[in-house]
Design an enzyme around this catalytic site. Structure first.
Site, PDB file in Angstrom:
ATOM      1  CB  SER A 320      46.309  34.125 -27.661  1.00 40.43           C
ATOM      2  OG  SER A 320      45.323  33.111 -27.567  1.00 40.43           O
ATOM      3  CG  HIS A 360      48.743  24.313 -20.763  1.00 40.88           C
ATOM      4  ND1 HIS A 360      48.445  24.617 -19.461  1.00 40.88           N
ATOM      5  CD2 HIS A 360      47.797  24.930 -21.517  1.00 40.88           C
ATOM      6  CE1 HIS A 360      47.397  25.409 -19.420  1.00 40.88           C
ATOM      7  NE2 HIS A 360      46.974  25.610 -20.654  1.00 40.88           N
ATOM      8  CB  CYS A 374      46.785  29.033 -20.014  1.00 37.18           C
ATOM      9  SG  CYS A 374      45.442  28.293 -19.066  1.00 37.18           S
TER      10      CYS A 374
END
Length: 616
Positions: A320, A360, A374
């Site tokens: 990420s 989330h 995300c």
């Protein structure tokens, strides 16, 4: 009287042959004595003895002026075969502290012109290297028993600290290939093999001097030739100041004990590398002195691979941390803007494809998507970019546009750090996917690259450089570990700025997302009360346990340090990457750890990850 034409022809033939032979000898003598200095050199070698005077190698300091590498007296034993008289081999071996078999083999190797191309019975040949003062003292007492043997003063590298081995490197005896590549070196000379010692060999080595001694007909030394007027003094090597902060390096190595991984920290405004940790590592003292070869062999066989510099040679999925580069690309290409929202229902779900994500809020715009990391947001971004045929014409053109952005950010090719062995990582292009999928592919086929998985791999150095580029709002300077060279300027490539294809305004938006990640997102553990830290976690999927990664910089508006932490099989980014990154930034920016942070560092140091490798 009738003439014998045959006899006359034979006379001319014989005369011509004799003339030709004489001409050949004349040409050969001219070549030897006028055109070539080989004859003169061989003649001189009988009367003159050239003794090399070795220069002290340049010293190496850290950015604060702390001495990292220095020289300590050592001695070589040399031999002039022409002067050697009958001697007791066992006594010589005992005096030198080696075995008789070793000595016999060494003499054999010296005489072997394939191994020792410059061999001459009239010149010094290196028998043994890097004896300590104590070992040499034993031999010096018995030197009179061994005519033709000499003691040559040298130096051996020593280290002020027990860390930084991958950066500092080491020196060892030159190989045959290295002698053939550079006439400066002779058998028995030393050359940088790894790290800075290798990259800056020509600056560190200095220039050898020579002392010319006169010999009589029996080979006995009569003193300096022409009172030393033809002697040449050695020139010391140049000192180096590294950009390395040795205390930061030591902390990084401590935090990665019992773990496989890397930490790289860079000063964004200069590209100077503040630390470059690869774990497991080794004590640099092991690679100095006479036992360097033996220790190197042991390290090369160690299943933990301590000789591998994972910071520049390890290639990993960035996870990420890579989402920052995707946000920048999508913003610049107009695929998204700061208001664009995408849904996330525990991940990206489309046409039967599912890419998972943690829980989330949904839908999200780009800044909270970075803060919460995300997966779905960036999958949607890539899907719409690769599928934008009205904008790019084809998936191939879209893919290559994406690739060009990645290359401009320093991915896919070596950055050019001044250390040997840097790997390039992997950034795929359209041709790669055309070959892999026979021309039939789309955004869904390659969706995992949007979250730093799939075919994408980076080195920890490239991840840290991404942090430095974001900190600078759109440019980077090629990372380098040498800050200053005595009497010499740094190569221009270590001062030039490399601008990416993304405008500064979009970097400001990504910085907001990274700051939000620290204040209330996935990087909360990196928060420092009086320093504005920006960060991005990375959890890179692995066949076994996930890798833990972190990329960040601080302070937000006046960045002094950008950092990447990568711990193999470390789990979520918040488990190891984030706390290690925080501790490293605190150490550098404040000069020390708070008592609470010191306890946290102790706790991380004690943790060991089970890699299924036999304990060292």
């Amino acid at each position: 009287m009738k003439r014998d034409y045959q006899l006359e022809k034979r006379k001319y033939t014989i005369g011509g042959v004799v003339t030709l032979i004489v001409l050949v000898f004349i040409i050969r003598l001219f070549t030897l004595q006028i055109m070539s200095d080989d004859y003169k050199r061989n003649a001189d070698s009988n009367a003159l003895l050239q003794r090399v005077k070795y220069p002290p190698r340049g010293l190496i300091y850290d950015r604060q002026g702390r001495l990292l590498v220095f020289n300590q007296p050592a001695y070589d034993i040399t031999v002039v075969m022409k002067e050697v008289e009958k001697f007791d081999t066992l006594e010589l071996a005992t005096s030198l502290g080696v075995s008789k078999d070793f000595l016999v083999k060494r003499f054999k190797d010296i005489r072997d012109r394939r191994l020792n191309p410059g061999y001459s019975r009239y010149t010094h040949q290196v028998l043994l290297t890097q004896l300590s003062s104590e070992d040499c003292a034993v031999f010096r007492e018995k030197l009179f028993n061994f005519p033709g043997f000499y003691i040559q003063a040298r130096t051996v590298r020593q280290y002020g600290y027990d860390c930084g081995a991958h950066i500092l490197g080491d020196i060892a005896e030159v190989s045959k290939g290295e002698i053939e590549d550079d006439p400066y070196y002779k058998r028995g000379d030393f050359i940088g093999k790894l790290g800075v010692e290798r990259s800056y060999e020509t600056q560190l080595r200095g220039e050898k001097g020579v002392e010319i001694l006169l010999r009589d007909a029996h080979g006995r030394i009569q003193g300096n030739y022409m009172n030393g007027s033809f002697d040449k003094a050695p020139v010391a090597g140049k000192n180096l100041k590294l950009s390395l902060d040795i205390e930061l390096q030591a902390l990084g190595e401590r935090l990665l004990e019992g773990k496989i991984g890397s930490i790289v920290a860079i000063e964004p405004s200069t590209g100077e590398v503040l630390c470059l940790v690869s774990s497991p590592s080794y004590n640099p003292h092991l690679m100095a002195g006479r036992f360097r070869g033996e220790n190197h062999l042991k390290l090369s066989k160690d299943p933990w691979k301590p000789l591998l510099n994972r910071a520049i040679m390890g290639t990993y999925p960035p996870g990420s941390t890579f989402k920052t580069s995707q946000a920048l690309t999508f913003l610049q290409e107009g695929i998204i803007n700061t208001e664009t929202q995408y849904p996330c229902s525990h991940g990206f779900n489309f046409r039967g494809l599912h890419v998972g994500c943690h829980s989330h809020g949904s839908p999200l715009s780009v800044i909270p998507a970075l803060a919460t990391s995300c997966n779905a947001y960036f999958c949607w971004g890539l899907y719409y970019m690769i599928g934008a045929r009205s904008k790019y014409g084809s998936v191939q053109n879209a893919m290559n546009t994406w690739r060009d952005y990645m290359v401009s950010m320093g991915f896919g090719y070596p950055l050019g750090i001044d250390l040997p062995g840097e790997m390039r990582g992997m950034i795929p292009n359209a041709a790669f996917y055309d070959k892999a999928y026979r021309g039939s592919w789309n955004g869904l086929t390659i969706i995992s690259i949007s979250i730093g998985q799939g075919e994408v791999t980076l080195t920890p150095l490239q991840i840290a450089n991404l942090g430095a580029t974001i900190a600078n709002r759109g440019y980077y300077i090629t990372p380098h570990v040498v800050k200053e060279i005595d009497g010499e300027s740094l190569d221009k490539k270590y001062t030039d700025k490399h601008f990416t294809k993304v405008e500064r305004s979009h970097y400001d938006e990504v910085v907001q997302g990274m700051r939000a990640a620290v204040l209330g997102g996935t990087c909360r553990g990196a928060n420092l009360p009086d320093i504005e830290v920006c960060g991005k976690t990375g959890t890179a999927q692995n066949k076994g346990r996930d890798h833990s990664a972190f990329m960040g910089f601080a302070p937000m508006n006046n960045p002094k340090i950008a950092i990447a932490v990568y711990v193999e099989n470390g789990g979520f980014g918040a488990v190891y990457g984030v706390p290690i990154g925080k501790l490293m930034m605190e150490q550098y920016l404040k000069g020390e750890l708070s008592p609470q942070s010191q306890l946290q560092a102790d706790e991380i140091q004690k943790r060991r990850i089970n890699y299924g490798i036999q304990e060292r």
